[in-house]
Motif scaffolding. Structure first.
Motif, short mmCIF file in Angstrom:
data_model
loop_
_atom_site.label_atom_id
_atom_site.label_comp_id
_atom_site.label_asym_id
_atom_site.label_seq_id
_atom_site.Cartn_x
_atom_site.Cartn_y
_atom_site.Cartn_z
N GLY A 37 -16.53 -17.40 -18.72
CA GLY A 37 -15.53 -18.43 -18.63
C GLY A 37 -14.25 -18.84 -17.52
O GLY A 37 -13.91 -17.76 -17.54
N ALA A 38 -14.23 -20.00 -16.91
CA ALA A 38 -13.22 -19.92 -16.54
C ALA A 38 -11.69 -20.55 -17.02
O ALA A 38 -11.36 -20.49 -18.00
CB ALA A 38 -12.96 -21.01 -14.70
N ALA A 39 -10.39 -20.44 -16.37
CA ALA A 39 -9.00 -21.08 -16.53
C ALA A 39 -8.97 -21.81 -17.47
O ALA A 39 -8.13 -21.90 -18.57
CB ALA A 39 -8.59 -20.70 -15.87
N ASP A 40 -9.60 -22.63 -17.57
CA ASP A 40 -9.75 -23.78 -18.71
C ASP A 40 -10.81 -23.82 -19.90
O ASP A 40 -10.44 -25.03 -20.52
CB ASP A 40 -10.33 -25.59 -18.08
CG ASP A 40 -11.82 -25.12 -16.93
OD1 ASP A 40 -12.65 -24.32 -17.29
OD2 ASP A 40 -12.23 -26.05 -16.63
N LEU A 53 -12.31 -15.35 -21.94
CA LEU A 53 -12.25 -15.82 -20.04
C LEU A 53 -12.74 -15.29 -19.75
O LEU A 53 -13.89 -13.39 -20.24
CB LEU A 53 -10.81 -15.40 -19.96
CG LEU A 53 -10.16 -16.85 -21.03
CD1 LEU A 53 -8.95 -16.61 -20.22
CD2 LEU A 53 -10.32 -18.25 -20.34
N THR A 54 -13.48 -14.67 -18.53
CA THR A 54 -14.21 -13.93 -17.89
C THR A 54 -14.17 -12.67 -17.67
O THR A 54 -12.61 -11.81 -17.30
CB THR A 54 -14.52 -14.56 -15.55
OG1 THR A 54 -14.83 -15.56 -15.98
CG2 THR A 54 -15.23 -13.05 -15.53
N SER A 55 -14.66 -11.54 -17.79
CA SER A 55 -14.02 -10.18 -18.27
C SER A 55 -16.06 -9.25 -17.91
O SER A 55 -16.37 -10.12 -18.62
CB SER A 55 -13.64 -9.97 -19.40
OG SER A 55 -13.36 -8.24 -19.26
N THR A 67 -8.78 -9.90 -21.66
CA THR A 67 -7.61 -10.79 -21.97
C THR A 67 -7.84 -10.78 -23.92
O THR A 67 -8.71 -10.14 -24.59
CB THR A 67 -7.88 -12.62 -21.66
OG1 THR A 67 -9.30 -12.57 -21.94
CG2 THR A 67 -7.64 -12.27 -20.18
N PRO A 68 -6.84 -11.35 -25.18
CA PRO A 68 -7.76 -11.24 -26.11
C PRO A 68 -8.72 -12.11 -26.54
O PRO A 68 -9.06 -11.99 -27.63
CB PRO A 68 -6.38 -12.68 -26.29
CG PRO A 68 -4.72 -11.34 -25.34
CD PRO A 68 -5.67 -11.46 -24.01
N THR A 69 -8.95 -13.35 -25.44
CA THR A 69 -10.16 -13.80 -25.98
C THR A 69 -11.16 -13.11 -26.01
O THR A 69 -12.04 -13.51 -26.26
CB THR A 69 -10.36 -15.08 -24.69
OG1 THR A 69 -11.05 -14.39 -23.67
CG2 THR A 69 -9.02 -15.94 -24.51
N THR A 70 -11.45 -12.24 -25.45
CA THR A 70 -12.94 -11.45 -25.32
C THR A 70 -12.69 -9.82 -26.23
O THR A 70 -13.93 -9.09 -26.84
CB THR A 70 -13.15 -10.95 -24.43
OG1 THR A 70 -11.75 -10.35 -23.10
CG2 THR A 70 -13.02 -11.90 -23.39
#
Length: 301
Positions: A37-40, A53-55, A67-70
């Motif tokens: 995903g992008a930043a939004d 978020l993209t990784s 990032t922590p989202t992944t």
């Protein structure tokens, strides 16, 4: 400034005292999409869709952005020790998350090395952990890590730091040449020249492509066009590269798009239905092995 196009940086895992038992391909490059995903994106949306978020994770021990989202998308038995950053935006860059994941070696553009050094030192101190080794890299400099060669290329993307050069990456293993292009508005001319896919065709063609498509279909007027790509731009890029034989993938291999804006794309099901071939939308947790042009995956043991 003279390009470091022929420079080479070699990394040995033995020097880090690290042993890996990776279930990874010896012939191809294994990619796990940790986030697309992008930043939004900020959690599950009103449609029930979720993109972190993209990784990506490369061959189970190298991260590109994190990032922590992944964190929950890393396999349980996976402890990546190396990270490459594309740029300093916080939807790609988070020192605390990298340290918690076990990262001990960091690569990023020399244009923001000083900033990252302070950030990582502060994060390490807060976690009571040693600071990682941070290595500044230069556009065109090839970094050798075991049987991989990773070359940073210039991206068309801007950050809050006016002098920062954002990066995309060419990842090579034997005859597999994967171009990972996010965040960027198209592929800059200098990136095509360094990677050998420019008009002069001095290098080998790429055999795999992952490219951002922040903007969806029919969103060409979006303000993000100056630093991001649309589905139409990715499609046109692929068509030109294939027609000029600068992109020669194995038969049937898709081009994966990632870094998809929540507000500019439909659901995964919509994308699976309507994306033009050979484009395919990556999703969180997708695992792909990219092989050389003429490699038979059934021969992989």
């Amino acid at each position: 400034m003279k390009l470091a196009a022929t420079s080479l940086l070699t990394v040995s895992h033995n020097s880090l005292g690290i042993n890996h038992t990776n279930a990874k391909s010896e012939k191809g490059i294994a990619i796990r999409f940790l986030g697309t995903g992008a930043a939004d994106w900020n959690g599950r949306d009103e449609r029930g869709e979720l993109r972190r978020l993209t990784s990506i994770l490369v061959d189970r021990h190298i991260l590109i952005d994190f990032t922590p989202t992944t964190e929950d998308m890393l396999p349980v038995d996976c402890h990546p020790d190396i990270i490459f950053y594309t740029h300093s935006h916080n939807d790609h860059y988070n020192p605390t998350a990298a340290l918690k994941a076990g990262v001990k070696r960091v690569y990023l553009s020399q244009t923001w090395y000083d900033i990252a050094k302070v950030d990582f030192d502060q994060a390490a101190k807060a976690l009571n952990m040693p600071s990682p080794l941070i290595t500044p890299v230069y556009t065109g400099q090839q970094i050798k890590i075991e049987n991989l060669a990773i070359t940073p290329l210039p991206a068309n993307h801007a950050t809050e730091y006016i002098t920062e050069q954002a990066l995309i990456y060419l990842i090579e293993k034997q005859n597999t040449r994967l171009l990972y292009a996010t965040d960027t508005g198209g592929i800059p001319a200098l990136a095509t020249r360094i990677s050998g896919i420019d008009a002069h065709q001095k290098g080998s063609p790429i055999t795999a492509l992952i490219m951002e498509a922040t903007m969806g279909m029919n969103c060409e007027a979006d303000f993000r066009l100056f630093t991001h790509s649309s589905v139409a731009l990715v499609e046109r890029t692929v068509r030109v590269l294939k027609e000029t034989k600068r992109y020669l993938p194995p038969a049937g291999q898709p081009v994966y798009i990632t870094h998809l804006a929540r507000t500019l794309h439909g659901t995964q099901a919509d994308l699976d239905t309507h994306l033009p071939a050979p484009l395919r939308a990556a999703y969180d947790g997708l695992e792909v092995i990219f092989y050389p042009n003429h490699f038979d995956p059934s021969s992989q043991t």
